[in-house]
Design a protein around this motif. Structure first.
Motif, PDB file in Angstrom:
ATOM      1  N   THR A  78     -10.264  37.118  -6.677  1.00 23.73           N
ATOM      2  CA  THR A  78     -11.000  36.356  -5.662  1.00 23.73           C
ATOM      3  C   THR A  78     -12.111  35.733  -6.450  1.00 23.73           C
ATOM      4  OG1 THR A  78     -12.770  37.886  -5.056  1.00 23.73           O
ATOM      5  CG2 THR A  78     -10.701  38.015  -3.794  1.00 23.73           C
ATOM      6  N   TYR A  83     -16.993  33.691   0.471  1.00 24.52           N
ATOM      7  CA  TYR A  83     -16.556  33.125   1.743  1.00 24.52           C
ATOM      8  C   TYR A  83     -15.184  32.477   1.546  1.00 24.52           C
ATOM      9  CZ  TYR A  83     -18.475  29.093  -0.622  1.00 24.52           C
ATOM     10  OH  TYR A  83     -18.741  28.135  -1.545  1.00 24.52           O
ATOM     11  N   ALA A  84     -14.500  32.293   2.648  1.00 24.01           N
ATOM     12  CA  ALA A  84     -13.146  31.747   2.593  1.00 24.01           C
ATOM     13  C   ALA A  84     -13.171  30.223   2.554  1.00 24.01           C
ATOM     14  CB  ALA A  84     -12.365  32.211   3.809  1.00 24.01           C
ATOM     15  N   ARG A  85     -12.218  29.674   1.848  1.00 26.49           N
ATOM     16  CA  ARG A  85     -12.041  28.235   1.844  1.00 26.49           C
ATOM     17  C   ARG A  85     -10.648  27.933   2.363  1.00 26.49           C
ATOM     18  NH1 ARG A  85     -15.379  25.040  -0.880  1.00 26.49           N
ATOM     19  NH2 ARG A  85     -17.259  26.060  -1.645  1.00 26.49           N
ATOM     20  N   PHE A  86     -10.485  26.774   2.973  1.00 24.02           N
ATOM     21  CA  PHE A  86      -9.229  26.467   3.635  1.00 24.02           C
ATOM     22  C   PHE A  86      -8.632  25.167   3.121  1.00 24.02           C
ATOM     23  CE2 PHE A  86     -11.730  29.138   6.322  1.00 24.02           C
ATOM     24  CZ  PHE A  86     -10.810  29.991   6.911  1.00 24.02           C
ATOM     25  N   ASP A  87      -7.318  25.145   3.066  1.00 23.93           N
ATOM     26  CA  ASP A  87      -6.590  23.941   2.690  1.00 23.93           C
ATOM     27  C   ASP A  87      -5.659  23.529   3.810  1.00 23.93           C
ATOM     28  OD1 ASP A  87      -7.701  24.013   0.228  1.00 23.93           O
ATOM     29  OD2 ASP A  87      -5.863  24.440  -0.862  1.00 23.93           O
ATOM     30  N   PRO A  88      -5.587  22.234   4.067  1.00 30.49           N
ATOM     31  CA  PRO A  88      -4.549  21.750   4.984  1.00 30.49           C
ATOM     32  C   PRO A  88      -3.181  21.966   4.332  1.00 30.49           C
ATOM     33  CG  PRO A  88      -6.156  20.020   4.528  1.00 30.49           C
ATOM     34  CD  PRO A  88      -6.433  21.138   3.579  1.00 30.49           C
ATOM     35  N   ASN A  89      -2.175  22.199   5.112  1.00 25.31           N
ATOM     36  CA  ASN A  89      -0.810  22.330   4.609  1.00 25.31           C
ATOM     37  C   ASN A  89      -0.034  21.050   4.851  1.00 25.31           C
ATOM     38  OD1 ASN A  89      -1.326  24.979   4.082  1.00 25.31           O
ATOM     39  ND2 ASN A  89      -0.188  25.777   5.816  1.00 25.31           N
ATOM     40  N   PRO A  90       0.041  20.164   3.884  1.00 31.11           N
ATOM     41  CA  PRO A  90       0.780  18.924   4.079  1.00 31.11           C
ATOM     42  C   PRO A  90       2.263  19.173   3.868  1.00 31.11           C
ATOM     43  CG  PRO A  90      -0.193  18.945   1.906  1.00 31.11           C
ATOM     44  CD  PRO A  90      -0.441  20.300   2.520  1.00 31.11           C
ATOM     45  N   TRP A  93       3.659  20.456   0.244  1.00 29.99           N
ATOM     46  CA  TRP A  93       2.724  21.532   0.278  1.00 29.99           C
ATOM     47  C   TRP A  93       2.288  22.127  -1.068  1.00 29.99           C
ATOM     48  CZ3 TRP A  93      -1.021  24.202   0.651  1.00 29.99           C
ATOM     49  CH2 TRP A  93      -1.057  25.581   0.630  1.00 29.99           C
ATOM     50  N   HIS A  95       0.715  23.026  -4.149  1.00 33.76           N
ATOM     51  CA  HIS A  95      -0.111  22.428  -5.183  1.00 33.76           C
ATOM     52  C   HIS A  95      -0.869  23.533  -5.906  1.00 33.76           C
ATOM     53  CE1 HIS A  95      -2.836  22.788  -1.748  1.00 33.76           C
ATOM     54  NE2 HIS A  95      -3.788  22.945  -2.639  1.00 33.76           N
ATOM     55  N   HIS A  97      -4.140  24.753  -8.783  1.00 30.68           N
ATOM     56  CA  HIS A  97      -5.565  24.505  -8.989  1.00 30.68           C
ATOM     57  C   HIS A  97      -6.000  24.727 -10.434  1.00 30.68           C
ATOM     58  CE1 HIS A  97      -5.494  25.674  -4.591  1.00 30.68           C
ATOM     59  NE2 HIS A  97      -5.983  24.454  -4.577  1.00 30.68           N
ATOM     60  N   ILE A 106     -13.008  22.156  -8.819  1.00 30.40           N
ATOM     61  CA  ILE A 106     -11.602  22.481  -8.592  1.00 30.40           C
ATOM     62  C   ILE A 106     -10.769  21.210  -8.574  1.00 30.40           C
ATOM     63  CG2 ILE A 106      -9.929  23.513  -7.032  1.00 30.40           C
ATOM     64  CD1 ILE A 106     -12.149  25.236  -5.897  1.00 30.40           C
ATOM     65  N   ARG A 133       0.941  29.903  -5.429  1.00 31.96           N
ATOM     66  CA  ARG A 133      -0.442  29.543  -5.690  1.00 31.96           C
ATOM     67  C   ARG A 133      -0.745  29.847  -7.147  1.00 31.96           C
ATOM     68  NH1 ARG A 133      -4.092  31.843  -1.166  1.00 31.96           N
ATOM     69  NH2 ARG A 133      -2.648  30.586   0.025  1.00 31.96           N
TER      70      ARG A 133
END
Lengths: 168, 168
Positions: A78, A83-90, A93, A95, A97, A106, A133
């Motif tokens: 981690t 804190y949590a971060r969010f990604d849209p799921n296109p 999908w 990808h 980092h 990033i 991931r």
DNA sequence: TTAAATGCAAAGTATTTGCATGCGA
DNA sequence: TCGCATGCAAATACTTTGCATTTAA
């Protein structure tokens, strides 16, 4: 008597080199850490040791894990974020980092060969992959230029404050 | 007027299919989420929207992000764990993880080809890699057998309680 | 109309810090 | 001896929950 473990010895060396003290608690925590399962949490180590050593504090486990990280002997899964971060799921999908450990930037990228190779390896272990991931940590081009100089942190253009958890 | 975004429309569809309500707040949050940068935190979305919509609550942002996850439209970077886990760093350091999203089991593996490919891709982008972390999420062999049945959670033999953050 | 959504405040977790006391070098 | 280490309790930061009020369907 239990210090045969090379990890524990490395830790002890680190402590003395840094002018820090080698205590009973630190040695027991390090020993349990290197001898035990991976993916261990502070709380798990604490419970495990607590049964033998009643007077041990959870705080000391946290502090010792921090030292182990500083010694390069432990890694936190981690990326130091509290804190949590969010990604849209296109649709496209998967990808990956590239994360600069110096400035925190990033970059995203995609690579079909990597994705397929990952899926294949998983399949060979009976695993049905739904998501991949990959995170590559290191130094980005910009920071490599600044090289010796100290951390140009905080180059994300955002209102929130990325707080490193642990590393001061 | 701003609902041209396919992500927002998918979300709206999800809500009505689930018998949930489409509110001003949810639409604005979803819109900002899909239109904005990636790796966004709840707090960031909140600040961004707050400037236009004074009466918006941070709680609603959290709740809407949870819905977006349930709709399969968002992913949380940090596998639902609210606490940190640690790994020792051995000499043969780089290892990857297979994580079963059903039972939570974590398998490790190493693959030199994967590691080299990752390093090569990063290098081609000016990045000097110090560490790689590949996580493959999916269904493990054991869970695949149990298939249709519901989640045999809690099969880790540990004292601590892996608590899913958000998903109830 | 009515069940669901909102926002506030308060409660939870995981982790860190202040401070008096303990203990290794 | 002397300063770093420990452990407790309190503080912090992020996230969730209880509850009275508002609002979409």
């Amino acid at each position: 008597m239990i210090d045969a473990d090379p990890g524990v010895r490395h830790f002890t060396d680190f402590l003395s080199r840094a002018g820090l003290k080698s205590t009973r608690q630190r040695e027991r925590i390090a020993h349990a850490f290197f001898a035990g399962r991976r993916h261990v949490s502070a709380e798990e180590l604490y419970h495990q040791l607590r049964s033998r050593d009643a007077g041990l504090g959870l705080v000391t486990v946290y502090r010792t894990l921090k030292l182990l990280r500083q010694a390069g002997l432990a890694t936190e899964r981690t990326f130091g974020e509290s804190y949590a971060r969010f990604d849209p799921n296109p649709a496209d999908w998967t990808h990956h980092h590239l994360i600069c450990t110096r400035c925190g930037k990033i970059q995203e990228f995609q690579d079909a060969t990597l994705r397929e190779l990952g899926a294949r390896v998983a399949r060979s272990r009976g695993f049905t992959v739904t998501e991949q991931r990959l995170e590559l940590y290191g130094i980005c081009r910009d920071c490599a230029r600044l090289d010796g100089r100290r951390t140009p942190r905080g180059s994300r253009g955002v209102p929130a404050r990325p707080r490193a958890r642990g590393v001061p």
